[in-house]
Design an enzyme around this catalytic site. Structure first.
Site, mmCIF file in Angstrom:
data_model
loop_
_atom_site.group_PDB
_atom_site.id
_atom_site.type_symbol
_atom_site.label_atom_id
_atom_site.label_comp_id
_atom_site.label_asym_id
_atom_site.label_seq_id
_atom_site.Cartn_x
_atom_site.Cartn_y
_atom_site.Cartn_z
ATOM 1 N N CYS B 9 159.883 2.669 15.952
ATOM 2 C CA CYS B 9 161.209 2.331 16.459
ATOM 3 C C CYS B 9 162.048 3.293 16.954
ATOM 4 C CB CYS B 9 161.832 1.714 15.185
ATOM 5 S SG CYS B 9 162.396 2.967 14.080
ATOM 6 N N PRO B 10 163.208 2.730 17.713
ATOM 7 C CA PRO B 10 163.649 3.806 18.473
ATOM 8 C C PRO B 10 164.285 4.912 17.817
ATOM 9 C CG PRO B 10 164.350 1.443 19.011
ATOM 10 C CD PRO B 10 163.444 1.574 17.880
#
Lengths: 344, 97
Positions: B9-10
């Site tokens: 995920c970011p």
């Protein structure tokens, strides 16, 4: 069309994931160095202390890599290793022409598309080996660099300047609106794309030297888990044993600035939880913008307190948001829940 | 079924690891053999070995960002899902296979 948007989103988020540590080290080191120094009209004066000056220089070096890394990894997400150089060079030029993070976003996307296109050009087998290490990097860098220098850089720089002026001269009412919107976005999907959009705006502006949006974001980040955790402590009868356990975990995650701690609650009861946490975070964001809180690290929660400008107001914003969240959700939960999620 | 997965995920501090934990536990409950590599803020952890990749029946990418070293999985059957779907309902993702 949605697929194109999906693709752009993935590229941008990849760039952001590599860019955030650079903002963190640059922002925190600069904040540390300046916190101990007299503040002059031209900024903090670190000339008297060699150690602080060293820390300051290191922080600046980290900041100076921020745009190349952002653009480089946006390009990398799209077209892999050969795209890294065109993206990084594009990001670097974006900095020198004053187009900042907006220009870096554009440069990264362009570099990704151009390299992707070049990779599809059919080449005779004899030249193919040199394409990846020589032809593609050189040609794509030349194209992206030229576009940034001669075509895109100036208009984007103008746009960024307007944005910067707008933010610097916000009236109190505009500031409150900005804080409200940023706060609600942070809480809305708790770590999802809307949250990341607000987070990116905050950290990008921090990279441009404006820590206020990040301040609002930082306070909003911890309100959902802190507020919901607090709610489970305030009214034990409203919550099941498992939820109270999740509440303790949420409190811990809130303290270290991880909005995701609120996800178990939102997943179980989205229609009451999501609007409530948006409200709490929006209030926290608005208080921060109104009182001029600034945050020098791209992260939120009480854990970043050492690099916060106006820490008292920051804590006030967080506690107001969390208490409002807790009271609201407990009030909403007092009514019997809909039959599909019937409680004991 | 032998399933391997990569989560990313970011920010790489919460979703990545929550999705990895959910995939492993739900997968095991459903009788699959699951190994999950995480690509979070600490970089690649619990890295999938070449032997594990070649032995796997299915690869799941639960990611909102580009996967590192994606070429390792060339030729495998890959299921791409947004990480949010794993967190919301991992069982549904795993029954889609």
């Amino acid at each position: 069309m949605p697929e194109v948007m999906e693709d752009i989103k993935k590229s941008l988020l990849t760039g952001v994931s590599y860019f955030v540590p650079f903002i963190a080290s640059g922002g925190v080191l600069l904040a540390l160095a300046t916190a101990f120094q007299p503040f002059m009209a031209a900024g903090a004066d670190v000339s008297a202390s060699p150690v602080l000056r060293l820390i300051c220089d290191i922080g600046r070096a980290s900041f100076s890599l921020m745009l190349p890394v952002l653009a480089g990894y946006i390009a990398y997400a799209r077209a892999g290793r050969p795209a890294l150089v065109a993206g990084m060079v594009g990001g670097q030029i974006s900095g020198t022409v004053g187009a900042g993070f907006l220009g870096a976003l554009v440069a990264g996307l362009l570099a990704g598309w151009i390299v992707d296109g070049l990779k599809r050009v059919p080449l005779p087998a004899a030249v193919r080996p040199v394409a990846a290490i020589l032809i593609i990097p050189v040609v794509s860098t030349l194209i992206v660099g030229a576009l940034m220098e001669c075509v895109i850089g100036a208009p984007v720089a103008t746009l960024l300047g307007l944005m910067g002026d707008g933010l610097a001269n916000t009236s109190p009412s505009d500031a409150v609106i900005l804080g409200t919107v940023l706060g609600a976005m942070i809480a809305f999907d708790m770590g999802g794309p809307i949250n990341k959009t607000a987070f990116f705006l905050g950290s990008a502006l921090l990279g441009q030297g404006n820590p206020h949006a990040m301040g609002a974001v930082a306070a909003a980040i911890c309100v959902p888990p802190l507020g919901l955790g607090l709610a489970t402590k305030l009214s034990r009868t409203t919550w099941s044993g498992k939820e109270r356990e999740a509440g303790s975990a949420a409190l811990a995650m809130g303290l270290i600035g991880i909005t995701e701690g609120a996800i178990p609650f939102a997943a179980a009861d989205p229609f009451r939880v999501v609007p409530t946490v948006c409200f709490g975070s929006a209030v926290a964001g608005a208080i921060c913008m109104l009182t001029g809180v600034g945050d020098h690290a791209p992260h939120g929660g009480p854990i970043v307190l050492p690099v916060i400008d106006r820490p008292g107001m920051y804590l006030l914003a967080i506690s107001t948001g969390a208490v409002l969240t807790a009271l609201t959700i407990n009030l909403l939960r007092r009514r019997p829940p809909p039959p599909s999620v019937s409680a004991p | 079924m032998k399933i391997i997965a990569v989560t990313a995920c970011p920010t790489g501090i919460a979703h990545t690891y929550m999705a990895a934990a959910t995939l492993s536990s739900v997968g095991r409950e459903m009788g699959h053999d699951v190994k999950v590599e995480t690509q979070g803020a600490m970089g690649i952890e619990n890295e999938l070995r070449p032997a594990e990749i070649s032995a796997a029946d299915l690869v799941i990418f639960a990611a909102d960002i580009a996967i590192e070293n994606e070429a390792r999985f060339n030729g495998k059957r890959v299921l791409h899902v947004p990480i949010r779907e794993v967190l919301k309902d991992a069982r549904k993702v795993l029954t889609r296979i």
